[in-house]
Each structure stands twice: as structure tokens, then as C-alpha cells.
Design a protein around this motif. Structure first.
Motif, PDB file in Angstrom:
ATOM      1  N   LYS A 472       0.881  -1.179   0.000  1.00  0.00           N
ATOM      2  CA  LYS A 472       0.000   0.000   0.000  1.00  0.00           C
ATOM      3  C   LYS A 472       0.912   1.219   0.000  1.00  0.00           C
ATOM      4  O   LYS A 472       1.662   1.442   0.957  1.00  0.00           O
ATOM      5  N   ASN A 476       0.785  11.328   2.154  1.00  0.00           N
ATOM      6  CA  ASN A 476      -0.205  11.863   3.074  1.00  0.00           C
ATOM      7  C   ASN A 476      -0.311  13.362   3.243  1.00  0.00           C
ATOM      8  O   ASN A 476      -0.938  13.817   4.194  1.00  0.00           O
ATOM      9  N   GLY A 524      -3.740   9.391   1.729  1.00  0.00           N
ATOM     10  CA  GLY A 524      -4.719   9.681   2.776  1.00  0.00           C
ATOM     11  C   GLY A 524      -6.100   9.305   2.274  1.00  0.00           C
ATOM     12  O   GLY A 524      -7.060  10.048   2.432  1.00  0.00           O
ATOM     13  N   TRP A 541      -6.768   3.010  -2.807  1.00  0.00           N
ATOM     14  CA  TRP A 541      -7.634   3.137  -1.622  1.00  0.00           C
ATOM     15  C   TRP A 541      -8.431   4.433  -1.797  1.00  0.00           C
ATOM     16  O   TRP A 541      -7.880   5.521  -1.865  1.00  0.00           O
TER      17      TRP A 541
HETATM   18  C1  GLA Z   1      -3.167   7.281   5.616  1.00  0.00           C
HETATM   19  C2  GLA Z   1      -3.951   6.168   4.955  1.00  0.00           C
HETATM   20  C3  GLA Z   1      -4.548   5.258   6.005  1.00  0.00           C
HETATM   21  C4  GLA Z   1      -3.425   4.705   6.851  1.00  0.00           C
HETATM   22  C5  GLA Z   1      -2.608   5.827   7.447  1.00  0.00           C
HETATM   23  C6  GLA Z   1      -1.376   5.313   8.157  1.00  0.00           C
HETATM   24  O1  GLA Z   1      -4.017   8.127   6.310  1.00  0.00           O
HETATM   25  O2  GLA Z   1      -4.928   6.674   4.111  1.00  0.00           O
HETATM   26  O3  GLA Z   1      -5.286   4.229   5.409  1.00  0.00           O
HETATM   27  O4  GLA Z   1      -2.626   3.864   6.067  1.00  0.00           O
HETATM   28  O5  GLA Z   1      -2.178   6.747   6.457  1.00  0.00           O
HETATM   29  O6  GLA Z   1      -0.645   6.311   8.725  1.00  0.00           O
END
Ligand code: GLA
Length: 724
Positions: A472, A476, A524, A541
Motif C-alpha cells: 500500500k 499523506n 490519505g 484506496w
Molecule cells: C493514511 C492512509 C490510512 C493509513 C494511514 C497510516 O491516512 O490513508 O489508510 O494507512 O495513512 O498512517
């Protein structure tokens, strides 16, 4: 198919035609884009230019024939009379910024030519026709590339600028797409939002002036997706004209609709020109990202189906393109940063018992990372938490009969990290001025070759250190302080584009070294959900918001361009961690089924009854895989239906369809839910799983079905129609 006529070009897909011609002045005049028409010559499409409106500038002094401001053009520049949104702006070495590109040459060839620096569409079978039109402005050469994907009804465009002169020039803007249309009052639909609130659809009727959609965040962003639609007020899901366009690019983008004073509307799309100044040295070339264009007369659904097919077949690559994706369990909402090998294995065991196939360890496994304040950049396993390192953990997961994956965020650096202490100049910063954090972290200068080389080595080691089947890839925060210590002051206007080129380089390095790993993009949630990322990661995601009711809207917005097979969607705990709302487990799973499916909660806390339900849900995900992965997706409800949302998947071979309905609100004296059905074969018989009734596809398609029970708010229902 591409036809070259005496003075122009006709590009045909299965159901659409695109045409333009070369004017006597050498400019390219756009003539038509829309439903397929049978034309052998340009005559019927040609607009008469025997009138120069008011105070416009005459391009051809002799005949007073052309005012560029009143033309539909394939590409436009500023300084010769066209005062609308330009396609290109280059500042020459003498400081002048008037550009005038005119026709030099053209060539038709076959096959998709890959970019040198960017992701783009591809075609494995060589079925794509390619038109290159070369234009010149003194020593500057511009190539306009058109690719025709006949079966998807898609045409893509890219622009390449080459400096054949002896002096450096500065590119202020180079767009990828320009579409000049007759008329005004087009509706431009954009998808805007913020963290945990992505992809809100907005329809704006543009009657005058300029309307823009853009990102200036450094990524394609959750503020405004690069995908936009152009339609008419009367367009619905199934009827009316709809143009869809997207940019295969993950950085700052720009889309504008400009209504001119002479009953014409211009649309452009490309890299956001704001703050851009890209130096092009003699002999160098600059590639603008590829832009994707489709047209449908069958409303938004028709447009979406073209785009879904195109993304599935010509953007997503590699082993996971067709291979069934595993059902995953992600540790984030179960454990957050509180992870140890023991805790993770306990969670994984609970997953195994239920049918989970891939266990994903999220954030917190490296450096001294116990919260989001430190360690990004220190990609070394924290052996206090994982004494057996990644290898030990992955072997234990493997023994349980699941595969193993992990979270990374390569483009970031924490102030509290060994990497920052060693290489403070690797972060974006302006010397002598304060730097600014977002989510307690800085951004690495990905335009630097040494940074990309370092990250390639580090992540090659991490990914090779254990049997890792999934990554993944997160990012962020928005970019600030965009300034590179590796570039001189007069080249800082290149930083934003160079950043994204560096990201692509790193991703390409890792994707090609580890072709078996399934990559899932993330920023994020959906902060970088775009076609550029899908070239490296077949799924993304979609949002950190896992509330099923909010997800209905987020996934609805996403579905206009992005196929369901690309949308990461998980079942999480209730009350939901983002909204505090509780929704039945069955609804959460039904919503996640319209995405790449997984779980993100502490499964150990479920009751036996719920565990049995989850087992069933996983079976269903596999059972419906062909439908959700490659079937035709239809939105069954218009956006103004606040009462319920419904959607449908029809199998490629039309053997069966799956319909899902979620009730959104609750009223006393409720109305029954009536759902329309779409896409079944008219002359075949289909049985409905709700009541065993057998009817012809034609009847289902036209009469639809009234659900046999009232649904309460948050309740869902799904059923199949199977060929009898
Ligand atoms: C982001 C991702 C979350 C998670 C966090 C981890 O916010 O979108 O799904 O993986 O980082 O810090």
C-alpha cells in the motif's frame, strides 16, 4: 480508423467521429466531435469565415478571412488575435511570449508510442491508429499526437514540444487537450472534495466567462479530480450527449471551460500552468501528459462504460490486470500504530478462520514510529515490535495460509528521522526560511536523481527481504515550500512537474523489479486517485472514510471514470471511526462489494453470527468477481434520488446481472423501492433471485422491479438476474 484527406483528418471510433482541417494559414481548425457520421470530405462541416467580428484581429491581412478568436482550433496560442484560454505559452529567448504554431507535416502510423517520462495508455495488439501532426513556430516544433482506440470509443491526445533553436526557451504552459465546440451553456461536471470527503459531484452550467477545475496541491488531489464531464442540462444517466475527459497525470492539473463571445466554447486540459516555468534547452523536448477523450450519446452511463473499459484494458498493466485480487485484512483501523508481531498474528489468525487471503500490516513497523510524528524515511524494521523482522512475520502469516503485504510512504520524510538529520536538503525547503509540516512530515524532493536512487535501493531491499505480495503506497500531505536545493534559482518553476516525474521513476523501478506484487495506491485515501497512478497500481484506496453511507457518495463520484476494479473498499467497525454512525454489517459488505474488497477492523471482536456472515460475504465476493471486475457497471439512480442508491453489474457475456440497493433515508408512510434494470439481452429469459420470477430481458429492462420489502435507513438488498 484515421483518414487523411486533402486538407484534413477524420478519426473514427466504433461510434464517434472527430475531424479537423488545415486552414490556408496553417492553423488547425476543429470541425467536429460527436456521434459517428459518414463523411468522405470536409465540406459539410466547414464553417464560413467571411465575416470578421467587430474589433477582432485579422490573421490573414490580404483576405481579412480569419480572426483566430472566432475559430474552433485544435490548439491555440496567444498573441495573434485569439484572446481565449491558450493551449501553449512559451517565452522565447528575446522575452517575447507571442506564439504562432502552423502546420508543417503529418504522418499516420500504428501502435501506441510509449512516453519517455510519463505513464500513458498502451495497446498490446497494435490495434491503435496514430496520427502525428507537426507544427512549427520558428525553431520550436510541436507534435500533436492522436491515438484512436476504436473499440472503447476513446481518442487520446498528447503534445510534445521540441526546441530546435540555439537558445533556451521557457514553457509557461503546454496543454494536452483542446476541444473547441459550437454553442455555450455546456454543463461541466467536476468531482471535488477533501480528505475523507472525496469525489463530490458538481454540475456547473458555463454560460459566460471561464470556469476552472484544478489542483495546486502537488498531487492530482482530492480537491478536484482531473476527470471532468461535458454535457447538457438534459443529459441523464442513460440519455443525452456526454463527453468525458481525463488526464493521465498525478500532479497539478488544470481544466478550463472558456465561453467566447461568438457562440463557441473552449475546453482545455493539461498540467496546471500556475507557477510553471520549464526551461527547454536547445535539442531538448518536453512531453505533456496524455489526455483521454470519449463521447457517448447514451448519457453518463454510456460515457462511463467507455472509460471503464479503456482503463481496464489500456491503463492497468501487469499480472493483476485480470488476476483475481485477494480479499485482504488491513491492520490500520484494528490496531493503528499499536502493533507487535504477537498482536498482528492474533489479528491475522482471526482473519484466517474467516477466509481472509491477504494480511496487510499498515503503518508503524519501521524506525521509531509509534505515532505520526517520526521516522518517515527510516525504512528499517523496528525489531522491538517485530523481532523476526519482515521475513519472520511474513513466514508466520504464510504458515497460517495467507499472503503478506505492507504499508509504505516513500515520498515523505519526518523531521525526527535519521534520514532528515543526514540529508536535510533532500526535503523541499527554501534555505533560510521556515519549513512547514503537514501531518507532521515534510516532502522529499522527488525531482532529485539521488533521492530516487536512494529510495529505489532502500525499497528494493525492503520488498526483497520477505515474501511480500502486496504494497500500500501512501502519500499523506499536500506539497509546500516547493523549492529544490538541486536546481538553480531560474529553474524552480520546474519543481512541481519534476516531483511527479521522480515519483513515476521510482514506481516504475519497483513495479518492474517486483512484477508479482499487487500495488495499491493511497494518498490519505483518495488524494491521488488518477489514471497516472493506475498505470503502476491497479487499485487505489478510495477514501479514509469507511462509513458505508458516506462511501455510497464517494464511490458514486469515483465510478464516473474509474472502473470498480480500481476502487479499494473495506468493511470496517461500527460505530464507524470517522463518523460515529452504525450501519448493518450486511450493508457495509454490500457497499464494499462495489470495489476491491477487504476488511479493516478487529475481527476477533465479532460475534459468531457476524463471523459466519463475513465468511458468506467473502464467498459472495468471489462468486460475483467476474461481474464486479469486468462486467458493465450501471448507476441505476440519478443523483437527485436522496431516498436510495442502486447500481448494477452485467456480466460481459450477459449471462447474469447483480443489482445492489441501499436505502439512504427513512420516512413514515414509506414508498416502495422501484429499481430499473439495464443492459440485459432483450430476447433472453432471466430469473430473478428475489422471487424466482422469469421474464425476458426486454421486460426486466423496461419494467424494472419493485422490491418485495420496505428497507429501513441504512439497509441494503442485492439480487441477481440469471439467464434461464
Ligand atoms: C493514511 C492512509 C490510512 C493509513 C494511514 C497510516 O491516512 O490513508 O489508510 O494507512 O495513512 O498512517
Amino acid at each position: 480508423m484515421i483518414k487523411k484527406l486533402e486538407n484534413g483528418f477524420i478519426l473514427n471510433t466504433k461510434n464517434t467521429t472527430y475531424a479537423f482541417r488545415v486552414l490556408k494559414t496553417g492553423h488547425l481548425e476543429h470541425l467536429y466531435y460527436g456521434k459517428k457520421i459518414a463523411i468522405e470530405n470536409m465540406e459539410p462541416l466547414i464553417e464560413q469565415h467571411n465575416f470578421m467580428p467587430g474589433n477582432t484581429v485579422a490573421y490573414n491581412q490580404e483576405t481579412m478571412e480569419y480572426s483566430l478568436e472566432n475559430m474552433r482550433l485544435e490548439m491555440s496560442s496567444y498573441g495573434k488575435g485569439d484572446v481565449r484560454e491558450p493551449f501553449v505559452e512559451v517565452v522565447k529567448s528575446d522575452g517575447s511570449f507571442t506564439n504562432d504554431f502552423t502546420y508543417a507535416d503529418s504522418e499516420i502510423s500504428w501502435g501506441k508510442q510509449p512516453f519517455e517520462t510519463l505513464p500513458g495508455s498502451y495497446d498490446e495488439d497494435g490495434n491503435v491508429d496514430h496520427l502525428t501532426v507537426t507544427l512549427k513556430d520558428n525553431d520550436l516544433v510541436m507534435e500533436l499526437h492522436y491515438y484512436v482506440y476504436e473499440n472503447c470509443d476513446v481518442i487520446t491526445r498528447t503534445t510534445v514540444l521540441i526546441n530546435k533553436g540555439k537558445e533556451k526557451v521557457n514553457i509557461k504552459r503546454l496543454m494536452s487537450m483542446q476541444l473547441d465546440m459550437f454553442g455555450m451553456n455546456y454543463v461541466m461536471t467536476t468531482f471535488n472534495g477533501s480528505w475523507a470527503n472525496e469525489m463530490n459531484r458538481h454540475d456547473t452550467k458555463v454560460a459566460a466567462g471561464r470556469f476552472t477545475n484544478y489542483s495546486y496541491a502537488g498531487t492530482s488531489s482530492n480537491r478536484a479530480n482531473p476527470f471532468v464531464m461535458i454535457s447538457r442540462e438534459e443529459t441523464t444517466e442513460d440519455f443525452g450527449e456526454c463527453i468525458g475527459t481525463n488526464l493521465i497525470y498525478s500532479g497539478n492539473h488544470y481544466e478550463a471551460m472558456d465561453v467566447c463571445s461568438f457562440n463557441k466554447t473552449r475546453f482545455v486540459s493539461g498540467i496546471n500552468p500556475q507557477s510553471m516555468s520549464y526551461g527547454l534547452l536547445p535539442g531538448e523536448k518536453f512531453e505533456a501528459p496524455e489526455s483521454v477523450l470519449t463521447y457517448s450519446k447514451k448519457g453518463y452511463n454510456g460515457m462511463s462504460q467507455n472509460m471503464h473499459k479503456f482503463v481496464r484494458e489500456h491503463i492497468v498493466r501487469g499480472k493483476w490486470k485480470y488476476k483475481e485480487r485477494p480479499v485482504l485484512l488491513n491492520s490500520w483501523e484494528a490496531n493503528y500504530f499499536d502493533i507487535t508481531e504477537e498482536k498482528l498474528i492474533n489479528l491475522a489468525k482471526a482473519g484466517k478462520d474467516i477466509g481472509i487471503e491477504l494480511f496487510v500490516m499498515d503503518d508503524g513497523w519501521f524506525g521509531k514510529r509509534n505515532n505520526d510524528k517520526s521516522s518517515l524515511g527510516d525504512w528499517f524494521v523496528n525489531t522491538d515490535k517485530l523481532p523476526g523482522s519482515l521475513k519472520g512475520l511474513s513466514e508466520k502469516v504464510d504458515k497460517l495460509g495467507m499472503s503478506f503485504g505492507l504499508w509504505v510512504e516513500p515520498e515523505m520524510i519526518s523531521e525526527d528521522s535519521d534520514l532528515f538529520r543526514k540529508h536535510p536538503d533532500w526535503a523541499f525547503r527554501i534555505q533560510g526560511r521556515e519549513m512547514h509540516e503537514g501531518r507532521n512530515q515534510y516532502v522529499l524532493d522527488m525531482g532529485r536523481d539521488d533521492v530516487v536512487a536512494y529510495l529505489t535501493d532502500v525499497f528494493t531491499a525492503v520488498l526483497g527481504s520477505a515474501d511480500i505480495k502486496y504494497i500500500k503506497w501512501d502519500m499523506n500531505r499536500n506539497i509546500s515550500d516547493a523549492n529544490s536545493a538541486a536546481l538553480p534559482p531560474n529553474r524552480q518553476g520546474e519543481v512541481m512537474h519534476r516531483y511527479i516525474l521522480g515519483v513515476y521513476k521510482l514506481m516504475e523501478n519497483l513495479v518492474s523489479t517486483f512484477p508479482n506484487i499487487l500495488f495499491e495506491g493511497c494518498s490519505g485515501g483518495g488524494g491521488r486517485f488518477d489514471a497516472g497512478m493506475l498505470y503502476y497500481s491497479p487499485q487505489i484506496w478510495c477514501s479514509d472514510n469507511t462509513d458505508a453511507m458516506n462511501r455510497l457518495d464517494i464511490q458514486y463520484g469515483t465510478s464516473f471514470f474509474y472502473p470498480i476494479s480500481s476502487v479499494g473498499a473495506h468493511v470496517s467497525a461500527c460505530p464507524n471511526h470517522q463518523t460515529g454512525r452504525s450501519v448493518p454489517l450486511s450493508t457495509r459488505a454490500d457497499v464494499a462489494l462495489a470495489g476491491r474488497f477487504g476488511y479493516e477492523l478487529d475481527l476477533r471482536l465479532l460475534s459468531d453470527e457476524e463471523k459466519a456472515q463475513v465468511k458468506e460475504q467473502i464467498k459472495e465476493f468471489h462468486d460475483y468477481y467476474d461481474l464486479t471486475h469486468e462486467g458493465d457497471y450501471y448507476r441505476l439512480t440519478e443523483r437527485d434520488n436522496t431516498s436510495f442508491t442502486a447500481w448494477e453489474f452485467v456480466a460481459k457475456n450477459k449471462e447474469r446481472a447483480l443489482v445492489e440497493v441501499v436505502k439512504k433515508d427513512a420516512w413514515g408512510n414509506p414508498l416502495p423501492v422501484h429499481v430499473t434494470i439495464k443492459g440485459l439481452e432483450d430476447n433472453s429469459m432471466y430469473v430473478c433471485s428475489l422471487n424466482g420470477i422469469k421474464r425476458s430481458g426486454k421486460t426486466w429492462n423496461h419494467a424494472g422491479i419493485t422490491l418485495p420489502k420496505f428497507l429501513s435507513a441504512g439497509e441494503s438488498m442485492k439480487f441477481t438476474l440469471t439467464k434461464a
